[in-house]
Each structure stands twice: as structure tokens, then as C-alpha cells.
Scaffold this active site. Sequence first.
Site, PDB file in Angstrom:
ATOM      1  N   ARG A  33     -10.090   0.568   3.453  1.00 20.37           N
ATOM      2  CA  ARG A  33     -10.609  -0.754   3.798  1.00 20.37           C
ATOM      3  C   ARG A  33     -11.429  -0.616   5.066  1.00 20.37           C
ATOM      4  NH1 ARG A  33      -9.784  -2.035  -0.603  1.00 20.37           N
ATOM      5  NH2 ARG A  33      -8.447  -3.674  -1.432  1.00 20.37           N
TER       6      ARG A  33
ATOM      7  N   GLU B  74     -17.771  -6.889   4.320  1.00 25.01           N
ATOM      8  CA  GLU B  74     -18.502  -6.700   3.053  1.00 25.01           C
ATOM      9  C   GLU B  74     -19.013  -8.029   2.507  1.00 25.01           C
ATOM     10  OE1 GLU B  74     -15.934  -4.571   0.375  1.00 25.01           O
ATOM     11  OE2 GLU B  74     -15.653  -2.957   1.812  1.00 25.01           O
TER      12      GLU B  74
ATOM     13  N   HIS C 214     -18.585  -0.345  -2.271  1.00 27.87           N
ATOM     14  CA  HIS C 214     -17.178  -0.526  -2.694  1.00 27.87           C
ATOM     15  C   HIS C 214     -17.025  -0.260  -4.202  1.00 27.87           C
ATOM     16  CE1 HIS C 214     -13.263  -2.845  -1.588  1.00 27.87           C
ATOM     17  NE2 HIS C 214     -13.017  -1.979  -2.562  1.00 27.87           N
TER      18      HIS C 214
HETATM   19  P1  NAP Z   1      -0.027   3.258  -1.261  1.00 29.31           P
HETATM   20  O1  NAP Z   1       0.519   4.184  -2.291  1.00 29.31           O
HETATM   21  O2  NAP Z   1       0.753   2.064  -0.895  1.00 29.31           O
HETATM   22  O3  NAP Z   1      -0.328   4.133   0.044  1.00 29.31           O
HETATM   23  C1  NAP Z   1      -0.637   3.551   1.268  1.00 29.31           C
HETATM   24  C2  NAP Z   1      -0.453   4.569   2.371  1.00 29.31           C
HETATM   25  O4  NAP Z   1      -0.835   3.975   3.604  1.00 29.31           O
HETATM   26  C3  NAP Z   1       0.976   5.086   2.530  1.00 29.31           C
HETATM   27  O5  NAP Z   1       0.938   6.481   2.591  1.00 29.31           O
HETATM   28  C4  NAP Z   1       1.423   4.502   3.863  1.00 29.31           C
HETATM   29  O6  NAP Z   1       2.359   5.377   4.482  1.00 29.31           O
HETATM   30  C5  NAP Z   1       0.070   4.460   4.588  1.00 29.31           C
HETATM   31  N1  NAP Z   1       0.101   3.569   5.741  1.00 29.31           N
HETATM   32  C6  NAP Z   1       0.422   2.247   5.763  1.00 29.31           C
HETATM   33  N2  NAP Z   1       0.387   1.794   7.033  1.00 29.31           N
HETATM   34  C7  NAP Z   1       0.048   2.846   7.808  1.00 29.31           C
HETATM   35  C8  NAP Z   1      -0.146   3.008   9.206  1.00 29.31           C
HETATM   36  N3  NAP Z   1       0.012   1.977  10.056  1.00 29.31           N
HETATM   37  N4  NAP Z   1      -0.503   4.233   9.670  1.00 29.31           N
HETATM   38  C9  NAP Z   1      -0.669   5.254   8.823  1.00 29.31           C
HETATM   39  N5  NAP Z   1      -0.510   5.167   7.488  1.00 29.31           N
HETATM   40  C10 NAP Z   1      -0.151   3.970   6.989  1.00 29.31           C
HETATM   41  O7  NAP Z   1      -1.448   2.716  -1.682  1.00 29.31           O
HETATM   42  P2  NAP Z   1      -2.568   3.400  -2.607  1.00 29.31           P
HETATM   43  O8  NAP Z   1      -2.385   2.945  -3.997  1.00 29.31           O
HETATM   44  O9  NAP Z   1      -2.641   4.853  -2.306  1.00 29.31           O
HETATM   45  O10 NAP Z   1      -3.880   2.643  -2.032  1.00 29.31           O
HETATM   46  C11 NAP Z   1      -4.212   2.745  -0.669  1.00 29.31           C
HETATM   47  C12 NAP Z   1      -5.288   1.735  -0.301  1.00 29.31           C
HETATM   48  O11 NAP Z   1      -6.550   2.148  -0.821  1.00 29.31           O
HETATM   49  C13 NAP Z   1      -5.112   0.323  -0.882  1.00 29.31           C
HETATM   50  O12 NAP Z   1      -4.209  -0.434  -0.093  1.00 29.31           O
HETATM   51  C14 NAP Z   1      -6.515  -0.222  -0.870  1.00 29.31           C
HETATM   52  O13 NAP Z   1      -6.746  -0.938   0.331  1.00 29.31           O
HETATM   53  C15 NAP Z   1      -7.404   1.015  -0.893  1.00 29.31           C
HETATM   54  N6  NAP Z   1      -8.187   1.118  -2.139  1.00 29.31           N
HETATM   55  C16 NAP Z   1      -9.535   1.086  -2.062  1.00 29.31           C
HETATM   56  C17 NAP Z   1     -10.282   1.174  -3.226  1.00 29.31           C
HETATM   57  C18 NAP Z   1     -11.772   1.147  -3.193  1.00 29.31           C
HETATM   58  O14 NAP Z   1     -12.381   0.660  -4.139  1.00 29.31           O
HETATM   59  N7  NAP Z   1     -12.409   1.675  -2.154  1.00 29.31           N
HETATM   60  C19 NAP Z   1      -9.667   1.299  -4.471  1.00 29.31           C
HETATM   61  C20 NAP Z   1      -8.287   1.334  -4.497  1.00 29.31           C
HETATM   62  C21 NAP Z   1      -7.540   1.249  -3.318  1.00 29.31           C
HETATM   63  P3  NAP Z   1       3.484   4.826   5.495  1.00 29.31           P
HETATM   64  O15 NAP Z   1       3.985   3.536   4.907  1.00 29.31           O
HETATM   65  O16 NAP Z   1       4.511   5.915   5.558  1.00 29.31           O
HETATM   66  O17 NAP Z   1       2.789   4.662   6.784  1.00 29.31           O
HETATM   67  C1  8YV Z   2     -11.681  -2.866  -6.361  1.00 26.48           C
HETATM   68  C2  8YV Z   2      -9.972  -2.113  -4.558  1.00 26.48           C
HETATM   69  O1  8YV Z   2     -12.968  -2.700  -5.905  1.00 26.48           O
HETATM   70  O2  8YV Z   2      -8.018  -1.888  -5.852  1.00 26.48           O
HETATM   71  C3  8YV Z   2      -8.506  -2.139  -4.745  1.00 26.48           C
HETATM   72  O3  8YV Z   2      -7.800  -2.390  -3.749  1.00 26.48           O
HETATM   73  O4  8YV Z   2     -10.454  -2.266  -3.489  1.00 26.48           O
HETATM   74  C4  8YV Z   2     -10.851  -1.818  -5.728  1.00 26.48           C
HETATM   75  O5  8YV Z   2     -10.208  -1.176  -6.747  1.00 26.48           O
HETATM   76  C5  8YV Z   2     -11.282  -4.272  -6.245  1.00 26.48           C
HETATM   77  O6  8YV Z   2      -9.990  -4.511  -6.652  1.00 26.48           O
HETATM   78  C6  8YV Z   2     -12.174  -5.148  -7.105  1.00 26.48           C
HETATM   79  O7  8YV Z   2     -11.932  -6.413  -6.768  1.00 26.48           O
END
Ligand code: NAP
Ligand code: 8YV
Length: 321
Positions: free
Chosen positions: A236, A265, A283
Site C-alpha cells: 500500500r 491513488e 495498482h
Molecule cells: P498477510 O498474509 O496478512 O501478510 C501481511 C504481513 O504484514 C504479515 O507478514 C505481517 O506480519 C506483516 N505486518 C503487519 N504489520 C506489520 C508491521 N507493523 N511491521 C512489519 N510487518 C507487518 O497479507 P497478504 O495476503 O500477504 O497481503 C499483504 C498486503 O498486500 C495486503 O494487506 C494488501 O494491502 C497488499 N496487496 C496489494 C496488492 C496490489 O494490487 N498491489 C494485491 C494484493 C495485496 P506481522 O503480523 O508478524 O507483523
Molecule cells: C486489487 C488489492 O487491486 O487485494 C488487494 O488488496 O489491492 C488488489 O488485489 C484490489 O482489490 C481491487 O480493488
Amino acid sequence: MNKVLQNLKLLPALEARLATAFDMHRLSDEADPQAFLATHGGEFAGLVTSAAVGAPPALVDAMPNLRVISSFGVGLDKLDLVTARQRGIAVGYTPDVLNDCVADLAFGLMLDAGRGLSAADRYVRRGDWRGAGTPATAPFPLGRKVSGACLGIVGLGRIGSSIARRASGFDMSVRYHSRRPVVDAPWPHEPSLRALALWADYLVVIAAGGAGTRHLVNADVLKALGPNGFLINVSRGSVVDEAALVRALVDKRIAGAGLDVFENEPRVPEELLALDNVVLLPHIASATIETRQAMADRVFDNLSFFFSEGRLVSPAPLPTV
Ligand code: NAP
Ligand code: 8YV
């Protein structure tokens, strides 16, 4: 038929499928959404939203009989989870099905930022390659190696682990930072983010967004990453202090960056548009036909399982209140 509100436009196939099972209403179709909510908000038992659009407190408050939210995406930072917990509203999301595509894109950004793919493409299109070697045109600058480099991962969750596993194919050394070490993870945990940044050639941010991680990557961390280090953000925009990142890129105090996400964004800082040491994406980390279909299926399944069985396929973790 249960009445379900959607507060965004969804994939046409998902809208069609939802309409076969629920009495669907799209908020943006209403001339005056606020007035519509004030009159009809109490009729809805379900809400479909996305990680990007979210469900702000005002919307949830306007739906007093809401029982379930089904969100398209895995990020929870824009959903009012505290209210959901207090009111007993179930929240479904789409974890895991997007791990591969987000991890692939993190590597795409590492390769692009490190080797300068997008900048090289612009160099060819401008005709600079044809003119290279003449006094007016410099040859395309050398890139940095990705294979064998040190990869620091901020957040070793579902997606972070997928990124770490891919790194073995690139013979990279991997370390990670999170609040707690991950049990049985084969990669060393680094309790200090600054120390991880000092060590890393590529620092990939994939921690959850929200208040707890706001500006986790700050000027100090970027200084530690240094002039040979690259920052990749697929998490994010809020996790990185964007103003500090812009200064570091403009002054070349880090080698470069690959960014799929931004603080405001779809606004991208103007200064970045002219820079060749940063790759800018709108994104799109989960945006493939296959993954978006799997996300759409989970949005539908969460809702239909909830209304038929009283449970979600993928319940989001709610805060303790
Ligand atoms: P997840 O399995 O819940 O992993 C989140 C990670 O963040 C955990 O390892 C957690 O570890 C760490 N974390 C949380 N707070 C923290 C802190 N203060 N300092 C350091 N690490 C911290 O989630 P995921 O499914 O991998 O997804 C992660 C994130 O990717 C989502 O929340 C979303 O915002 C983003 N994302 C972006 C896209 C995109 O389109 N660009 C797509 C999908 C997801 P600890 O709890 O041990 O700290
Ligand atoms: C998508 C994301 O772009 O899953 C998330 O957290 O940021 C992305 O997969 C978003 O969900 C589309 O709205």
C-alpha cells in the site's frame, strides 16, 4: 431473495452471477446516493465492495441491518472492521488466490527497476538506440544484477512467502522483517527494518496497510537502503513515506524504485513522471484475467455461503474490541 448493495462497478460476469442469486443494487446508479441510503439503507443485508474502495464508517452506519460484507481483494485497510466486529457483521475477502500474481509482479518490478526495462523501451522508441554513440546520444546505462542479489522482504505473509520462494530461482539471499518471526520459515528474520534495508539490494514491501504500518519505510530506512538499493512497493502507498521517497529518487540517494501503489491513488507525484530510475504502475499486481476471475468467484462464494450456511469461505480476521 436477500438484498445486496454494491458500492462499485464489478466485473460484468460477477455482476451477472450475483444478480442470479441476490437482489442486487448498484449505489452509483442512484442520482443521489446519500438520499437513497437514507431511505433504503435498512433494506440491505449484504454489501459487495473492494479492497480499493472499501466500506467507510458512514456507509456501514447507513445500513443498520447489514449482516455481511464481501470484499474483492485481500487488503483490509479501507474496511471499517471495528464497527463490523461491534455489530456482528461478517466480513469476507479474497486471500491466497492472488498470491502468485502479486509475487510475479514484485519480480517484474525488481527486474524492471534493476535492469531498466521500461527506461530502455523508452530509449528505443525515442530513436536513441539508432543514435547511440554519436556525441548527442549516450549509450543506455548499465543496470544492476537481480540474480544472486540480497532480497529483503517487509512482511512475510501469504504474498511475502510467495515472493521469497520465487527468489530461490534467482539464487537470491532472502531475509525478512515483520513484527514476529514466522514459525518454520527457512529465511532469517530481521527484527530491525533499518538493518534489513542496510543489508538488502532489493527491499520489497508487502506488509499489510493501515494505521499500524503508516510510513514504516521512512527517510531513515531509505538512507539505509542507500545509493545501490532498490525499493519495490506492491503493498500500500501508505506504508512508504512518499515525500521522502520522492526526495531520495530525485537526489539519487537510492538506486531506484518500482511502485505499484501510491499514497493518494490515482495521483502519482509529479516529480516522479520525469525520472528514469522509477517504474510506475497503476495498482495492477492482481490484475490478470485468471486471478481476477478467482477473486470474483470468492466474492460470490463468500456471499452465497454466508446466506445459505451462515459462514464465510474466507472470513477476514476482525480486531478484538
Ligand atoms: P498477510 O498474509 O496478512 O501478510 C501481511 C504481513 O504484514 C504479515 O507478514 C505481517 O506480519 C506483516 N505486518 C503487519 N504489520 C506489520 C508491521 N507493523 N511491521 C512489519 N510487518 C507487518 O497479507 P497478504 O495476503 O500477504 O497481503 C499483504 C498486503 O498486500 C495486503 O494487506 C494488501 O494491502 C497488499 N496487496 C496489494 C496488492 C496490489 O494490487 N498491489 C494485491 C494484493 C495485496 P506481522 O503480523 O508478524 O507483523
Ligand atoms: C486489487 C488489492 O487491486 O487485494 C488487494 O488488496 O489491492 C488488489 O488485489 C484490489 O482489490 C481491487 O480493488
